[in-house]
Design a protein around this motif. Structure first.
Motif, PDB file in Angstrom:
ATOM      1  N   LEU A  22      -5.507  -4.232  -6.770  1.00 55.61           N
ATOM      2  CA  LEU A  22      -6.947  -4.239  -7.009  1.00 55.61           C
ATOM      3  C   LEU A  22      -7.526  -5.652  -7.073  1.00 55.61           C
ATOM      4  CD1 LEU A  22      -7.073  -1.401  -9.676  1.00 55.61           C
ATOM      5  CD2 LEU A  22      -7.964  -1.288  -7.346  1.00 55.61           C
TER       6      LEU A  22
ATOM      7  N   VAL B 131      -8.913   5.784  -7.619  1.00 61.54           N
ATOM      8  CA  VAL B 131      -9.025   4.381  -7.996  1.00 61.54           C
ATOM      9  C   VAL B 131      -9.623   3.570  -6.850  1.00 61.54           C
ATOM     10  CG1 VAL B 131      -7.748   2.327  -8.729  1.00 61.54           C
ATOM     11  CG2 VAL B 131      -7.092   4.578  -9.605  1.00 61.54           C
ATOM     12  N   ARG B 132      -9.230   3.906  -5.623  1.00 63.77           N
ATOM     13  CA  ARG B 132      -9.844   3.260  -4.449  1.00 63.77           C
ATOM     14  C   ARG B 132     -11.351   3.480  -4.462  1.00 63.77           C
ATOM     15  NH1 ARG B 132      -6.378   2.551   0.214  1.00 63.77           N
ATOM     16  NH2 ARG B 132      -4.251   3.264  -0.205  1.00 63.77           N
TER      17      ARG B 132
ATOM     18  N   THR C 210      -2.950   2.068  -4.347  1.00 58.93           N
ATOM     19  CA  THR C 210      -3.763   2.704  -5.376  1.00 58.93           C
ATOM     20  C   THR C 210      -4.048   4.149  -5.005  1.00 58.93           C
ATOM     21  OG1 THR C 210      -5.774   1.883  -4.303  1.00 58.93           O
ATOM     22  CG2 THR C 210      -4.890   0.570  -6.102  1.00 58.93           C
TER      23      THR C 210
ATOM     24  N   ARG D 139      -6.428  -0.610 -14.695  1.00 55.06           N
ATOM     25  CA  ARG D 139      -5.027  -0.923 -14.959  1.00 55.06           C
ATOM     26  C   ARG D 139      -4.730  -1.451 -16.366  1.00 55.06           C
ATOM     27  NH1 ARG D 139      -4.178   2.161 -11.535  1.00 55.06           N
ATOM     28  NH2 ARG D 139      -3.353   1.754  -9.442  1.00 55.06           N
TER      29      ARG D 139
END
Length: 287
Positions: A201, A89-90, A85, A242
């Motif tokens: 994720l 996003v992390r 990712t 996503r």
């Protein structure tokens, strides 16, 4: 490596990081756990007092709430360290899980059973009383919105994603009324998604939930608000990052509908009346 296979490998790596971190954290937290007090006193003790982390479950057994912080640590570690990712996003995934866990732990330790559900907390606000549950809802809403903002979309999508994260956190918490129920539900939601681009994720969700499910089913521990809210927020963040907009709208609508349904009916009663749901719910439990 083809994209689906790469995403699956990254998801499994995240699951491993989450599982190892959650299990290690749980072991450390419970290694020197004192005997439980005679009564639940979470609201009357400081968080650094180990006795504050004991509760009585639905069968009258004494269980520890340390499962929740341990699980949240696994989610956050995997969110930050697992591959697959982008940095933003992390950060969004870790913030969603950490915020939900933090405000959930606050409600675990300081809350009371006087007000329950949306109706109870909103009714208390109308009377001028700010409950810990209301603080938790506002806090998770704020951290969910902040996590959504990290995804750098337009205002409409940011509001949609923030609401999805917060609603997911609340829904999973509503399921945490029997041993293993919330963990199983999250595993059932996460495992199919390992075959999708969201695998990096959702892998941490599957890993953290699976690592501590045995202790939950054995009624040695329970997720509490900290763990259940963190799991739901992590799933919400995965969908926010996503899933296309129509899917996110549908997920939010379904989550809100189930939340409203919980105000008028008991999930436990419905599950007990539906054979397949009852069998899944009771699998692995002491009773």
């Amino acid at each position: 490596m083809p994209l689906p296979a790469r995403a699956l490998a990254q998801g499994l790596a995240g699951a491993a990081v989450a599982a190892v971190t959650a299990r290690t954290s749980y072991t450390l937290l419970t290694r020197t756990l004192p005997a439980p007090p005679e009564e639940d006193r979470g609201g009357g003790r400081r968080a650094d007092d180990p006795r504050a982390w004991w509760r009585t479950n639905f069968r009258g057994r004494r269980v520890t709430l340390h499962e929740g912080p341990a699980l949240a640590s696994g989610l956050c570690a995997a969110g930050l360290l697992a591959p697959g990712t982008e940095p933003r996003v992390r950060a969004a995934a870790a913030l969603a899980a950490a915020g939900a866990a933090g405000f959930g732990a606050y409600d675990d330790l300081s809350g009371s059973a006087d007000a329950r559900g949306l109706r109870g907390h909103l009714g208390a606000l109308v009377r001028g009383e700010v409950t810990t549950g209301a603080v938790k809802m506002a806090g998770i809403g704020a951290t969910g919105l902040a996590a959504a903002a990290l995804l750098r979309r337009g205002p409409l999508d940011t509001l949609l994603d923030g609401a999805l994260i917060a609603a997911g956190a609340n829904l999973v918490n509503l399921l945490d009324l029997r041993p293993g129920r919330a963990g199983k539900a999250c595993l059932l939601a996460a495992l199919p998604a390992l075959a999708s681009p969201a695998a990096p994720l959702v892998g941490p969700v599957a890993g953290a939930a699976a690592a501590l499910l045995r202790d939950d089913l054995a009624e040695r521990s329970m997720l509490g608000d900290a763990g259940a809210n963190a799991l739901g927020a992590a799933l919400g963040a995965a969908a926010a990052a996503r899933a296309p907009r129509p899917v996110r709208v549908a997920l939010l609508g379904g989550t809100v509908a189930l939340t409203l349904a919980s105000e008028v009916t008991s999930f436990s009663r419905v599950i007990d009346r539906v054979g397949p749901l009852r069998r899944i719910d009771r699998w692995g439990r002491c009773v």
